[in-house]
Design an enzyme around this catalytic site. Structure first.
Site, short mmCIF file in Angstrom:
data_model
loop_
_atom_site.label_atom_id
_atom_site.label_comp_id
_atom_site.label_asym_id
_atom_site.label_seq_id
_atom_site.Cartn_x
_atom_site.Cartn_y
_atom_site.Cartn_z
N ASP A 56 19.81 3.23 39.45
CA ASP A 56 18.57 2.47 39.47
C ASP A 56 17.87 2.71 40.81
O ASP A 56 18.39 2.35 41.86
CB ASP A 56 18.94 0.98 39.32
CG ASP A 56 17.74 0.13 38.96
OD1 ASP A 56 16.62 0.61 39.17
OD2 ASP A 56 17.94 -0.99 38.48
N ASP B 3 12.64 4.83 36.30
CA ASP B 3 13.45 4.69 37.51
C ASP B 3 14.89 4.25 37.23
O ASP B 3 15.56 3.73 38.11
CB ASP B 3 12.80 3.69 38.47
CG ASP B 3 12.68 2.31 37.86
OD1 ASP B 3 13.00 2.16 36.67
OD2 ASP B 3 12.29 1.38 38.57
N GLU B 4 15.35 4.46 36.02
CA GLU B 4 16.64 3.89 35.65
C GLU B 4 17.32 4.73 34.57
O GLU B 4 16.67 5.18 33.64
CB GLU B 4 16.35 2.49 35.09
CG GLU B 4 17.49 1.56 35.07
CD GLU B 4 17.07 0.27 34.38
OE1 GLU B 4 17.78 -0.13 33.46
OE2 GLU B 4 16.03 -0.29 34.76
#
Length: 426
Positions: free
Chosen positions: A24, A141-142
């Site tokens: 993350d 973003d993960e």
DNA sequence: TCTGGGGTCCTAGGACCC
DNA sequence: TCTGGGGTCCTAGGACCC
């Protein structure tokens, strides 16, 4: 729901132990801005929309940790953010530089630039694919990684550190990593020590690790469920884990069972690449509620054409068209219509969207949206994407993942499921 | 917290079919 | 026909996530 061939952990947890990694990125948009504007390092940075001239509605997309100190949070109204942390004027940088030691409490505001963030995310993704056999990208973003065959619990710490280091060195952003035997525990672990965190939860430790956490930290527990849980006297994950499962099922339906399982660290979902999208939508808010019909229809047209254009670019046909009208105080109304067969027809999207909206044309409206769903991706497009090296499209069959997608084309057999499972597991 | 934008999944009732 | 049970699809709304 539990689509796996295995029964939910009767105790056979040791059997097919997985090592799942959740990666993350830390305040990703702000990190990206710092990447191309190093002066922003260690400064309060707010990325959002709606604070530029001409805008009056908007929200914070990401706030750097320095900005959070001032009470700026993501999803916050931009007006609130500006109150707590005024915007630094462009020429102020100079003034601040020679004003020795006097730290003005202002922040750098930057507009969202998705194209740039996507390009940074691509670089991160390349590293992730390098480090794992299976990667499930959750958002820009993960991602979840199944690293079972790449490492072992004894050395998982070093492995995770290696991923973090590579991303920092080669891309220049920091990420937080959680390693655990399940997706849900890994997700919470990555969140545990942000930013730049690394948390390992070894097999058998899940329940103890989760126990002290507040219920709303559990994935899938939002404000509503958290309140209801608290009303039942359940404050922590440990409380939920210890509670009578049947009671939770009574209160929350099947979700209650899942909640109970997750709170104990039990989650037998496998990491699998994400399938095709299920819908595309476009929406936009007015500065203030609008009464007159004309501007609303204009907005509907703009949104309809934009969403149809998106679908076409993605190579998707759609069979369902819907609109959304948010009326004061904040009532969300949706209407949709399904067609006999899949289409790609912007004009028709516009016509149907207008038609569905007529019901609300006289109401004050603060926000409008247009959506297409029941998507169908032409096989030819998939093939071309696949050979073009795309990773998402390559695993296109929606049999991957949740298997609960019975909403679309339940009986069609032309999906070439066998092909992709070969691709997935080879 | 007084509300941006793009998504996913679940539920529940009704229509319709056998 | 006033009546069972199973299944799918459609629609609207809600909760949640990033």
């Amino acid at each position: 729901m539990s689509d796996g061939p295995r029964l939910p952990g009767v105790e056979g947890e040791d059997e097919d132990d997985r090592i799942v990694c959740h990666v993350d990125a830390d305040c990703f948009y702000a990190s990206c801005e710092r990447l191309r504007e190093p002066d922003l390092r260690r400064e309060p940075v707010v990325v959002g929309m709606g604070y530029e001239e001409g805008d009056s509605v908007g929200a914070v997309a990401t706030a750097s940790y320095e900005a959070r100190e001032f009470g700026v949070e993501s999803a916050q109204a931009i007006s609130t953010a500006l109150e707590r942390l005024p915007r630094r004027a462009d020429d102020e940088t100079v003034a601040v530089d020679d004003a020795d030691g006097e730290h003005t409490e202002t922040g750098y505001y930057r507009p969202v630039d998705m194209d740039y963030y996507e390009s940074v995310a691509d670089d991160v993704r390349e590293i992730l694919h390098d480090c794992a056999d299976v990667v499930r990208k959750v958002s820009i973003d993960e991602a979840y990684l199944d690293v079972t065959d790449r490492t072992a619990w004894e050395v998982a710490d070093g492995f995770a550190r290696h991923i973090k280091d590579r991303i920092r060195r080669e891309v220049g952003v920091t990420v937080s990593v959680g390693v655990a035997p399940s997706m849900s525990a890994a997700k919470i672990a990555s969140d545990f020590d942000k930013p730049d965190g690394l948390t390992i939860v070894e097999p058998g430790e899940g329940r103890d690790f989760l126990a002290p956490l507040e219920v709303d930290l559990l994935h899938g527990v939002g404000p509503v469920t958290a309140r209801e849980l608290r009303e039942m006297g359940l404050e922590t994950a440990g409380d939920v884990a210890a509670a009578d499962q049947e009671l939770l099922v009574e209160q929350f339906g099947e979700r209650g069972r899942e909640l109970s399982d997750r709170a104990r660290g039990e989650d037998d979902r496998r990491v699998e690449p994400k399938g095709d999208p299920k819908s595309f939508s476009r929406e936009s808010a007015f500065a203030e509620p609008v009464d007159a019909p004309a501007p609303k229809y204009e907005q509907i047209e703009t949104l309809a054409l934009a969403v149809a254009d998106r679908a076409r670019r993605e190579g998707a046909l759609y069979r369902t068209i819907g609109v959304k009208a948010v009326t004061p105080p904040y009532d969300v109304n949706t209407r949709e219509r399904s067609l006999p067969g899949p289409i790609d027809d912007p004009e028709l999207v516009d016509r149907i969207a207008r038609d569905l909206f007529t019901e609300f044309e006289a109401d004050p409206v603060r926000k409008l949206g247009v959506r297409v769903a029941n998507l169908e991706f032409a096989a030819a497009d998939q093939a071309s994407l696949e050979s073009w090296e795309g990773d998402e499209a390559a695993h296109g069959t929606e049999t991957a993942g949740d298997s609960s997608d019975d909403d679309s084309e339940p009986t069609r057999g032309d999906r070439s499921a066998g092909q992709s499972s070969l691709a997935d597991f080879s």
